[in-house]
Design a protein around this motif. Structure first.
Motif, short mmCIF file in Angstrom:
data_model
loop_
_atom_site.label_atom_id
_atom_site.label_comp_id
_atom_site.label_asym_id
_atom_site.label_seq_id
_atom_site.Cartn_x
_atom_site.Cartn_y
_atom_site.Cartn_z
N PRO A 41 1.10 -1.19 0.32
CA PRO A 41 0.11 -0.03 -0.06
C PRO A 41 0.96 1.43 0.06
N GLY A 42 0.46 2.13 -0.87
CA GLY A 42 1.22 3.33 -1.04
C GLY A 42 2.76 3.37 -1.52
N LYS A 43 3.11 2.20 -2.09
CA LYS A 43 4.51 1.91 -2.75
C LYS A 43 4.37 1.65 -4.15
N GLU A 44 5.33 1.61 -4.86
CA GLU A 44 5.52 1.29 -6.30
C GLU A 44 5.68 -0.09 -6.16
N ARG A 45 5.02 -0.96 -7.43
CA ARG A 45 5.63 -2.02 -7.45
C ARG A 45 6.94 -2.52 -7.69
N GLU A 46 7.48 -3.66 -7.03
CA GLU A 46 8.96 -3.91 -7.28
C GLU A 46 9.05 -5.34 -7.67
N GLY A 47 10.05 -5.60 -8.22
CA GLY A 47 10.35 -6.92 -8.55
C GLY A 47 10.84 -7.85 -7.43
N VAL A 48 10.58 -9.00 -7.15
CA VAL A 48 11.08 -9.85 -6.15
C VAL A 48 11.78 -11.17 -6.55
N ALA A 49 11.56 -11.93 -7.61
CA ALA A 49 12.53 -12.85 -7.98
C ALA A 49 11.92 -13.42 -9.56
N ALA A 61 15.71 -10.21 -5.54
CA ALA A 61 15.89 -8.84 -4.59
C ALA A 61 16.66 -8.99 -3.69
N ASP A 62 17.28 -8.10 -3.21
CA ASP A 62 18.34 -8.11 -2.12
C ASP A 62 17.61 -8.41 -0.90
N ASP A 63 16.45 -7.80 -0.69
CA ASP A 63 15.69 -8.05 0.60
C ASP A 63 14.93 -9.27 0.61
N VAL A 64 14.95 -10.11 -0.20
CA VAL A 64 14.39 -11.53 -0.02
C VAL A 64 15.07 -12.62 -0.26
N ARG A 65 16.50 -12.29 -0.59
CA ARG A 65 17.51 -13.56 -1.06
C ARG A 65 17.90 -14.12 0.11
N GLY A 66 17.91 -15.24 0.18
CA GLY A 66 17.96 -15.93 1.35
C GLY A 66 16.75 -16.59 1.96
N ARG A 67 15.69 -15.99 1.72
CA ARG A 67 14.19 -16.18 2.26
C ARG A 67 13.40 -16.73 1.37
N PHE A 68 13.36 -16.33 0.15
CA PHE A 68 12.44 -16.75 -1.01
C PHE A 68 13.22 -17.55 -1.98
N ILE A 107 18.05 -8.44 -14.54
CA ILE A 107 18.28 -8.09 -13.04
C ILE A 107 17.03 -7.69 -12.72
N ILE A 108 16.90 -7.69 -11.13
CA ILE A 108 15.75 -7.30 -10.69
C ILE A 108 15.95 -5.70 -10.68
N ASP A 109 15.14 -4.94 -11.76
CA ASP A 109 15.45 -3.61 -11.75
C ASP A 109 14.02 -2.93 -12.31
N GLU A 110 13.59 -1.95 -11.84
CA GLU A 110 12.40 -1.20 -12.52
C GLU A 110 12.43 -1.14 -13.88
N ARG A 111 13.62 -1.00 -14.48
CA ARG A 111 14.05 -0.55 -15.96
C ARG A 111 13.50 -1.71 -16.49
N TYR A 112 13.40 -2.97 -16.19
CA TYR A 112 13.05 -4.06 -17.09
C TYR A 112 11.86 -4.38 -16.96
N GLU A 113 11.00 -3.65 -16.12
CA GLU A 113 9.43 -4.22 -15.77
C GLU A 113 8.51 -4.03 -16.81
#
Length: 129
Positions: A41-49, A61-68, A107-113
Motif C-alpha cells: 500500500p502506498g508504494k511502487e510495484r517492485e520485482g521480487v524474483a 531482490a536483495d531483501d528477499v534473497r536467502g528467504r524466498f 536483473i531485478i530492476d524497474e527498468r525491465y519491468e
C-alpha cells in the motif's frame, strides 16, 4: 487465451512461511522468463524474483534473497514462490508475470519491468501478529 492465475496468499505471523503459485493457461512457461512482483500500500510495484527458462537459474531482490525461492514445476505450467521467515514488510499484493522478450531473466530492476507483458491479478500476502 493466455492467462496467469496466482494463489496461495493469506495471513501469516512474522517468521512464518507461505507458498505462492502462478498457473499459466494458453502457453507454457518454459519459453519465457517468469517473475514475481509485489506492491505494498502506498508504494511502487517492485520485482521480487525471476526464473529463467533458458537455464533454470533465478535472480532475487536483495531483501528477499536467502528467504524466498522461486521454482518451476516439471509440467512447465506453474511457477512457485516459497517464502520463508516472512516479515511485516513483506506485506503486499504479489503478482506473477511472463516476459515474452526473454528466456533469461534480467536483473531485478524497474527498468525491465515494462518487458513483462502477461500479468496475473495478484494475491494478497499479509504478515502480521
Amino acid at each position: 487465451q493466455v492467462q496467469l492465475v496466482e494463489s496461495g496468499g493469506g495471513l501469516v505471523q512474522p517468521g512464518g512461511s507461505l507458498r505462492l503459485s502462478c498457473v499459466a493457461s494458453g502457453f507454457f512457461l518454459d519459453y519465457y522468463a517468469v517473475g514475481w512482483f509485489r506492491q505494498a500500500p502506498g508504494k511502487e510495484r517492485e520485482g521480487v524474483a525471476c526464473f529463467s527458462a533458458s537455464d533454470g537459474s533465478a535472480v532475487y531482490a536483495d531483501d528477499v534473497r536467502g528467504r524466498f525461492t522461486i521454482s518451476r514445476d516439471g509440467a512447465k505450467t506453474t511457477v512457485s514462490l516459497q517464502m520463508n521467515r516472512l516479515k511485516p514488510e513483506d506485506t503486499a499484493v504479489y503478482y506473477c508475470a511472463a516476459n515474452t522478450m526473454r528466456r533469461q531473466c534480467p536483473i531485478i530492476d524497474e527498468r525491465y519491468e515494462h518487458e513483462y507483458d502477461y500479468w496475473g491479478q495478484g494475491t494478497q500476502v499479509t504478515v502480521s501478529s
